[in-house]
Design an enzyme around this catalytic site. Structure first.
Site, PDB file in Angstrom:
ATOM      1  N   ASP A  20      -3.051 -18.372   1.258  1.00  0.00           N
ATOM      2  CA  ASP A  20      -3.950 -18.926   0.288  1.00  0.00           C
ATOM      3  C   ASP A  20      -4.512 -20.016   1.409  1.00  0.00           C
ATOM      4  O   ASP A  20      -5.806 -20.225   1.330  1.00  0.00           O
ATOM      5  CB  ASP A  20      -3.369 -19.648  -0.963  1.00  0.00           C
ATOM      6  CG  ASP A  20      -1.889 -20.123  -0.718  1.00  0.00           C
ATOM      7  OD1 ASP A  20      -1.270 -20.259   0.350  1.00  0.00           O
ATOM      8  OD2 ASP A  20      -1.412 -20.768  -1.588  1.00  0.00           O
ATOM      9  N   ASP A  49      -6.107  -6.905   4.422  1.00  0.00           N
ATOM     10  CA  ASP A  49      -7.356  -6.455   3.867  1.00  0.00           C
ATOM     11  C   ASP A  49      -8.264  -7.178   3.230  1.00  0.00           C
ATOM     12  O   ASP A  49      -9.526  -7.345   3.449  1.00  0.00           O
ATOM     13  CB  ASP A  49      -6.850  -5.307   2.742  1.00  0.00           C
ATOM     14  CG  ASP A  49      -8.130  -4.513   2.003  1.00  0.00           C
ATOM     15  OD1 ASP A  49      -9.027  -4.192   2.572  1.00  0.00           O
ATOM     16  OD2 ASP A  49      -8.071  -4.667   0.618  1.00  0.00           O
ATOM     17  N   ASP A  75     -12.205  -9.048   4.854  1.00  0.00           N
ATOM     18  CA  ASP A  75     -13.582  -8.792   4.476  1.00  0.00           C
ATOM     19  C   ASP A  75     -14.000 -10.262   4.088  1.00  0.00           C
ATOM     20  O   ASP A  75     -15.349 -10.516   4.466  1.00  0.00           O
ATOM     21  CB  ASP A  75     -13.418  -8.483   2.738  1.00  0.00           C
ATOM     22  CG  ASP A  75     -13.818  -6.983   2.669  1.00  0.00           C
ATOM     23  OD1 ASP A  75     -13.352  -6.185   3.767  1.00  0.00           O
ATOM     24  OD2 ASP A  75     -14.446  -6.674   1.632  1.00  0.00           O
ATOM     25  N   TYR A  84       0.739  -1.310   0.087  1.00  0.00           N
ATOM     26  CA  TYR A  84      -0.078  -0.337  -0.074  1.00  0.00           C
ATOM     27  C   TYR A  84       0.744   1.326   0.039  1.00  0.00           C
ATOM     28  O   TYR A  84       0.635   2.350  -0.510  1.00  0.00           O
ATOM     29  CB  TYR A  84      -1.227   0.047   1.123  1.00  0.00           C
ATOM     30  CG  TYR A  84      -2.245  -0.639   1.156  1.00  0.00           C
ATOM     31  CD1 TYR A  84      -2.179  -2.108   0.774  1.00  0.00           C
ATOM     32  CD2 TYR A  84      -3.359   0.194   1.372  1.00  0.00           C
ATOM     33  CE1 TYR A  84      -3.337  -2.573   0.485  1.00  0.00           C
ATOM     34  CE2 TYR A  84      -4.632  -0.602   1.032  1.00  0.00           C
ATOM     35  CZ  TYR A  84      -4.812  -2.009   0.876  1.00  0.00           C
ATOM     36  OH  TYR A  84      -5.896  -2.681   0.865  1.00  0.00           O
ATOM     37  N   LYS A 134       3.283 -15.227   2.950  1.00  0.00           N
ATOM     38  CA  LYS A 134       3.518 -16.026   1.529  1.00  0.00           C
ATOM     39  C   LYS A 134       4.903 -16.057   1.566  1.00  0.00           C
ATOM     40  O   LYS A 134       5.557 -15.838   0.577  1.00  0.00           O
ATOM     41  CB  LYS A 134       2.894 -15.073   0.294  1.00  0.00           C
ATOM     42  CG  LYS A 134       2.650 -16.112  -0.673  1.00  0.00           C
ATOM     43  CD  LYS A 134       1.684 -17.081  -0.858  1.00  0.00           C
ATOM     44  CE  LYS A 134       1.917 -17.954  -2.058  1.00  0.00           C
ATOM     45  NZ  LYS A 134       0.898 -19.212  -2.097  1.00  0.00           N
TER      46      LYS A 134
HETATM   47  C1  IPM Z   1     -10.392  -1.025   4.347  1.00  0.00           C
HETATM   48  C2  IPM Z   1     -10.460  -0.602   3.104  1.00  0.00           C
HETATM   49  C3  IPM Z   1      -9.446   0.312   2.511  1.00  0.00           C
HETATM   50  C4  IPM Z   1      -8.048  -0.428   2.373  1.00  0.00           C
HETATM   51  C5  IPM Z   1      -9.686   1.158   1.131  1.00  0.00           C
HETATM   52  C6  IPM Z   1     -10.851   1.845   1.108  1.00  0.00           C
HETATM   53  C7  IPM Z   1      -8.370   1.910   0.637  1.00  0.00           C
HETATM   54  O1  IPM Z   1     -10.821  -1.514   2.059  1.00  0.00           O
HETATM   55  O2  IPM Z   1     -10.057  -0.243   5.157  1.00  0.00           O
HETATM   56  O3  IPM Z   1     -10.197  -2.276   4.409  1.00  0.00           O
HETATM   57  O4  IPM Z   1      -8.048  -0.954   1.329  1.00  0.00           O
HETATM   58  O5  IPM Z   1      -7.439  -0.490   3.354  1.00  0.00           O
HETATM   59 MG    MG Z   2     -10.930  -3.591   3.015  1.00  0.00          MG
END
Ligand code: IPM
Ligand code: MG
Length: 363
Positions: free
Chosen positions: A222, A246, A250, A142, A190
């Site tokens: 993975d 990240d 999710d 990032y 990884k």
């Molecule tokens: C998160 C989001 C952010 C990230 C985006 C919006 C930049 O997905 O906070 O997880 O990737 O960190």
């Molecule tokens: Mg995210």
């Protein structure tokens, strides 16, 4: 206690959900005798539109002088569909993380009994799952440089960089949480492919010796992605680098039933930031339909982590559980039942908090 809060609604549904979390915060403060003051500032697309900068200096100054930041969400379709945009709302979030030194993003994954039937996984797999993802937040791909395009535009590159110091800092933090929980740490990397991951693993292997009462395991990302789905209950604390975290968080968030339920805390050097893990849900902006619970639960994390006020955090969680049990919920989790508005759910929770009896031992 005096609480000075920076409120950063951001984009999309941000304002609607953050204002409910703020009302819950005020209610808790009134009940427990704390003084709360707050100020709002711009971030994300809203800030680009107003002043041309997704994380303006005034916003940073406010965060720095506050004791905690309540954050909504960032992102707008206006920018998503324009890959050539010079400034992007997400840069505001990244700048905030970097400038506040928020190197750890903590995302607890817990299940809610009344929502388990909404999970895409079988109930017996998710019931009782309770783990914590700790994502490194200010390093890796990032932020690594160089990043960009070749002159002819035909090649693009990102760079993943980690220093031993950055890795050590987050791994130690993760051990701290593992010690307070079920004493198991999963280091996700990884290392079979990436040099940065090999440094992660080497650093963790060295630190492991200092925490003999924690069981440390190493897992490729993975494989971790698979095991989160296959056997979520096996995890206690998981620590990983920025982009893996990240993606995995999710994934982890939906197994609990709704993305709209999970809070997060970003902590580090300066003021901590509390935000839901979901995005800005632009399709719902202004419609008063978004689920405010992840943001309200983020306020609970704020009481717990920043102010060390456990009873206050528990009161918020109790109110959220009561709203779930009473089916006072937004459309994403209402199923066949009545779908309440964002503001109705928020008001129900706030009313609950105001009318709640404080028992003498936790007042
Ligand atoms: C998160 C989001 C952010 C990230 C985006 C919006 C930049 O997905 O906070 O997880 O990737 O960190
Ligand atoms: Mg995210």
């Amino acid at each position: 206690m005096k609480l000075k809060i920076a409120v950063l609604p951001g984009d999309g549904i941000g304002l609607e959900i953050v204002s409910q979390a703020l009302e819950a915060t005020k209610a808790v403060c009134a009940k427990f005798g704390h003084e709360v003051t707050y100020r709002e500032a711009l971030v994300g697309a809203a800030a680009i539109d107003a002043v041309g900068n997704p994380y303006p200096p005034e916003t940073h100054a406010l965060c720095m002088e506050s004791s905690a930041v309540l954050f909504g969400a960032i992102g707008s379709p206006k920018y998503d569909n324009d890959p050539s945009a010079k400034v992007r709302p997400e840069q505001g979030l990244l700048a905030m993380r970097k400038q506040l030194g928020l190197y750890a993003n903590i995302r607890p994954v817990t299940t809610f009994p009344s929502l388990i039937h909404k999970s895409p996984l079988r109930t017996d797999l998710v019931e009782g799952a309770d783990f914590m993802c700790i994502r490194e937040l200010t390093g890796g791909i990032y932020f690594g440089r160089p990043q960009g395009r070749s002159e002819d535009g035909e090649t693009a590159y990102d760079t993943c960089v980690y220093t031993r110091e950055e890795i050590e800092r987050i791994i130690r933090l993760a051990y701290g949480y593992a010690l307070k929980r079920r004493k198991k740490l999963t280091v996700v990397d990884k290392a079979n492919v990436l040099a940065t991951s090999r440094l992660w693993r080497q650093t963790a292997q060295r630190l492991e010796k200092e925490y003999p009462c924690v069981e440390t395991e190493y897992m490729f990302v993975d494989n971790a992605a698979m095991q989160i789905i296959q056997w979520p209950k096996r995890f206690d604390v998981m620590v990983t680098e920025n982009m893996f975290g990240d993606i995995l968080t999710d994934e982890a968030s939906v197994i609990t039933g709704s993305l709209g339920m999970l809070p997060s805390a970003s902590i580090g050097i300066h003021t901590s930031v509390f935000e839901p893990i979901h995005g800005s849900y632009p399709q719902a902006a202004g419609k008063d339909i978004a689920n405010p619970l992840a943001t309200i639960l983020s306020a609970a994390l704020m009481f717990e982590y920043t102010f060390g006020l456990q009873a206050e955090a528990d009161a918020i969680r109790e109110a959220v559980n009561a709203s779930l049990a009473g089916k006072i919920v937004t459309e994403d989790i209402a199923g066949d039942g009545r779908a309440y508005k964002t503001s109705e759910v928020g008001k129900w929770i706030t009313d609950y908090l105001y009318s709640r009896q404080i028992s003498p031992h936790n007042a």
